[in-house]
Design a protein around this motif. Structure first.
Motif, short mmCIF file in Angstrom:
data_model
loop_
_atom_site.label_atom_id
_atom_site.label_comp_id
_atom_site.label_asym_id
_atom_site.label_seq_id
_atom_site.Cartn_x
_atom_site.Cartn_y
_atom_site.Cartn_z
N GLU A 100 0.83 -1.20 0.00
CA GLU A 100 0.00 0.00 0.00
C GLU A 100 0.87 1.25 0.00
O GLU A 100 1.81 1.39 0.78
CB GLU A 100 -0.93 -0.02 1.21
N ILE A 101 0.50 2.19 -0.88
CA ILE A 101 1.23 3.45 -1.00
C ILE A 101 0.61 4.49 -0.08
O ILE A 101 1.30 5.18 0.67
CB ILE A 101 1.19 3.94 -2.46
N TYR A 102 -0.71 4.63 -0.13
CA TYR A 102 -1.45 5.43 0.84
C TYR A 102 -2.88 4.89 0.88
O TYR A 102 -3.34 4.22 -0.05
CB TYR A 102 -1.45 6.92 0.48
N GLY A 103 -3.57 5.18 1.96
CA GLY A 103 -4.93 4.65 2.11
C GLY A 103 -4.92 3.13 2.11
O GLY A 103 -4.03 2.50 2.68
N GLY A 104 -5.91 2.52 1.46
CA GLY A 104 -5.95 1.07 1.35
C GLY A 104 -7.15 0.49 2.07
O GLY A 104 -8.05 1.19 2.53
N PHE A 105 -7.15 -0.84 2.19
CA PHE A 105 -8.30 -1.53 2.76
C PHE A 105 -8.54 -1.16 4.22
O PHE A 105 -9.68 -1.20 4.70
CB PHE A 105 -8.11 -3.04 2.65
N GLY A 118 -11.51 6.08 2.18
CA GLY A 118 -11.11 7.16 1.30
C GLY A 118 -10.23 6.69 0.16
O GLY A 118 -9.95 5.50 0.02
N PRO A 119 -9.78 7.62 -0.68
CA PRO A 119 -8.93 7.25 -1.82
C PRO A 119 -7.71 6.48 -1.36
O PRO A 119 -7.18 6.70 -0.26
CB PRO A 119 -8.55 8.61 -2.43
N GLY A 120 -7.24 5.59 -2.22
CA GLY A 120 -6.08 4.78 -1.87
C GLY A 120 -5.28 4.42 -3.10
O GLY A 120 -5.74 4.53 -4.24
N ALA A 121 -4.05 4.00 -2.86
CA ALA A 121 -3.16 3.57 -3.94
C ALA A 121 -2.34 2.38 -3.45
O ALA A 121 -1.94 2.32 -2.28
CB ALA A 121 -2.24 4.70 -4.38
N GLY A 148 -10.05 -1.38 -7.49
CA GLY A 148 -10.35 0.01 -7.19
C GLY A 148 -11.39 0.20 -6.11
O GLY A 148 -11.24 1.05 -5.22
N ASN A 149 -12.48 -0.57 -6.15
CA ASN A 149 -13.54 -0.40 -5.15
C ASN A 149 -13.08 -0.76 -3.75
O ASN A 149 -13.61 -0.24 -2.76
CB ASN A 149 -14.77 -1.22 -5.53
N GLY A 150 -12.09 -1.64 -3.64
CA GLY A 150 -11.59 -2.04 -2.33
C GLY A 150 -10.59 -1.06 -1.75
O GLY A 150 -10.72 -0.65 -0.59
N VAL A 151 -9.60 -0.64 -2.55
CA VAL A 151 -8.56 0.22 -2.01
C VAL A 151 -9.04 1.64 -1.80
O VAL A 151 -8.36 2.43 -1.13
CB VAL A 151 -7.29 0.21 -2.90
N SER A 152 -10.23 1.99 -2.37
CA SER A 152 -10.72 3.37 -2.20
C SER A 152 -12.07 3.41 -1.50
O SER A 152 -12.80 4.40 -1.61
CB SER A 152 -10.85 4.04 -3.57
N ARG A 153 -12.39 2.40 -0.74
CA ARG A 153 -13.71 2.34 -0.11
C ARG A 153 -13.91 3.51 0.86
O ARG A 153 -12.99 3.89 1.59
CB ARG A 153 -13.89 1.02 0.63
N ALA A 154 -15.12 4.05 0.86
CA ALA A 154 -15.51 5.03 1.87
C ALA A 154 -16.59 4.48 2.78
O ALA A 154 -17.13 5.20 3.61
CB ALA A 154 -15.99 6.32 1.20
N LEU A 155 -16.92 3.19 2.61
CA LEU A 155 -17.93 2.52 3.41
C LEU A 155 -17.30 1.41 4.24
O LEU A 155 -16.27 0.84 3.85
CB LEU A 155 -19.01 1.92 2.50
N ALA A 214 -4.12 3.77 -8.36
CA ALA A 214 -4.55 4.86 -7.48
C ALA A 214 -6.02 5.12 -7.76
O ALA A 214 -6.39 5.46 -8.89
CB ALA A 214 -3.73 6.12 -7.73
N ALA A 215 -6.89 4.92 -6.76
CA ALA A 215 -8.33 4.88 -7.02
C ALA A 215 -9.12 5.74 -6.04
O ALA A 215 -8.64 6.07 -4.94
CB ALA A 215 -8.82 3.43 -6.95
N GLU A 216 -10.34 6.07 -6.45
CA GLU A 216 -11.29 6.73 -5.57
C GLU A 216 -12.69 6.23 -5.89
O GLU A 216 -12.97 5.84 -7.04
CB GLU A 216 -11.22 8.25 -5.69
N SER A 217 -13.55 6.20 -4.89
CA SER A 217 -14.94 5.75 -5.05
C SER A 217 -15.88 6.88 -4.69
O SER A 217 -15.64 7.63 -3.74
CB SER A 217 -15.23 4.54 -4.15
N GLU A 218 -16.96 6.99 -5.47
CA GLU A 218 -18.03 7.95 -5.19
C GLU A 218 -19.35 7.19 -5.19
O GLU A 218 -19.56 6.29 -6.03
CB GLU A 218 -18.07 9.05 -6.26
N TYR A 219 -20.23 7.53 -4.26
CA TYR A 219 -21.49 6.83 -4.11
C TYR A 219 -22.67 7.79 -4.20
O TYR A 219 -22.60 8.92 -3.72
CB TYR A 219 -21.56 6.13 -2.74
#
Length: 273
Positions: free
Chosen positions: A161-166, A170-173, A201-208, A236-241
């Motif tokens: 993991e670079i930042y964020g993650g499971f 929030g956004p993660g890479a 992408g949906n996993g490493v950038s989850r906001a839920l 490097a990913a982000e999720s929006e709901y």
């Protein structure tokens, strides 16, 4: 490589049959395949078995998953629906042993040309810390799924993991690399490495909270401007709901040289009862 399974899939009795192993498992189900494994199998089959009229590479893959993919023998059928020397489109159907349609995919290939663009239009260099600069693997508890279960993201891939993650919202890479062949006895292609990583992408950038919510992707689209060099692929990913039970995860894909392309997932949202 997994000591128990020589590949995520095993060759079947014909060239378009693949036997699934537990290494294909996702964490969302008691038994059901990870989209990254499944999509990588599809694109590798097309690379190996669908010829082109000129030198071409895949520039876009879209996979729709119609139901949970069981750990069974998979039959892949392909049809070229647009043929040409500049553009080719391939439609792929995947069936279980009972001829139930599991997935529909479309793959577009474009001709390869030596056509450098001006410097101000060139893709960006790597904007993330490289895999060698990150201290170690995330361990065997990474991602969704019960402890001790054999799964694609824990037992067939390595993640840094670079930042964020499971573990964070929030956004993660993350940097990822396959540690086991996709198909036993066959060389994993550079494009398969991109596709395997692009589905996270949906996993490493989850906001839920994954203990309270489901945020599965019923599809995956990946665009690539070039194929990667080396084993490591970064996402490097982000999720929006939205508030209607759906969302979108988007990601940028990199290798250690720079930008590769993008991934997009539709997200099915639900509360865990």
């Amino acid at each position: 490589m997994s000591q128990e399974y020589p590949g995520v899939y095993l060759p079947g009795e014909s060239a378009n049959i693949y036997r699934s192993t537990p290494l294909a498992n996702a964490g969302w189900y008691d038994e059901g395949q990870h989209g990254g494994a499944f999509a990588s199998l599809i694109v590798g089959h097309v690379e190996a078995h669908v010829p082109t009229l000129a030198e071409m590479q895949v520039n876009r893959l879209t996979v729709e998953i119609f139901r949970v993919i069981p750990l069974v023998d998979l039959r892949i059928e392909t049809e070229v629906i647009r043929e040409g020397k500049r553009i080719q489109s391939v439609e792929v159907h995947v069936y279980d042993p009972d001829d139930v349609l599991l997935s529909l995919a479309t793959i577009q290939r474009l001709r390869v040309a030596d056509l450098p663009v001006p410097g101000d239009a060139a893709p960006p260099p790597l904007e993330l810390d490289g895999p060698g600069a990150i201290d170690g693997d995330v361990g065997d508890a990474w991602g969704v799924g019960e402890s001790g279960k054999t799964m694609f993201h824990r037992n067939a891939m390595e993640a840094r993991e670079i930042y964020g993650g499971f573990s964070e919202k929030g956004p993660g890479a993350v940097w990822m690399r396959l540690t086991t062949p996709l198909v036993s006895g066959q060389e994993t292609t550079p494009l398969q490495r991109v596709v395997a990583t692009g589905d996270f992408g949906n996993g490493v950038s989850r906001a839920l909270d994954y203990n309270e919510w489901v945020f599965m992707n019923p599809d995956l689209t990946i665009h690539v401007a070039r194929y990667p060099q080396g084993e490591w692929i970064a996402l490097a990913a982000e999720s929006e709901y939205g508030n209607l039970g759906r969302g979108v995860a988007t990601g940028t894909l990199w290798d250690t040289r720079g930008w590769l392309g993008r991934s997009t997932q539709s997200l099915y949202l639900d509360k865990i009862s």
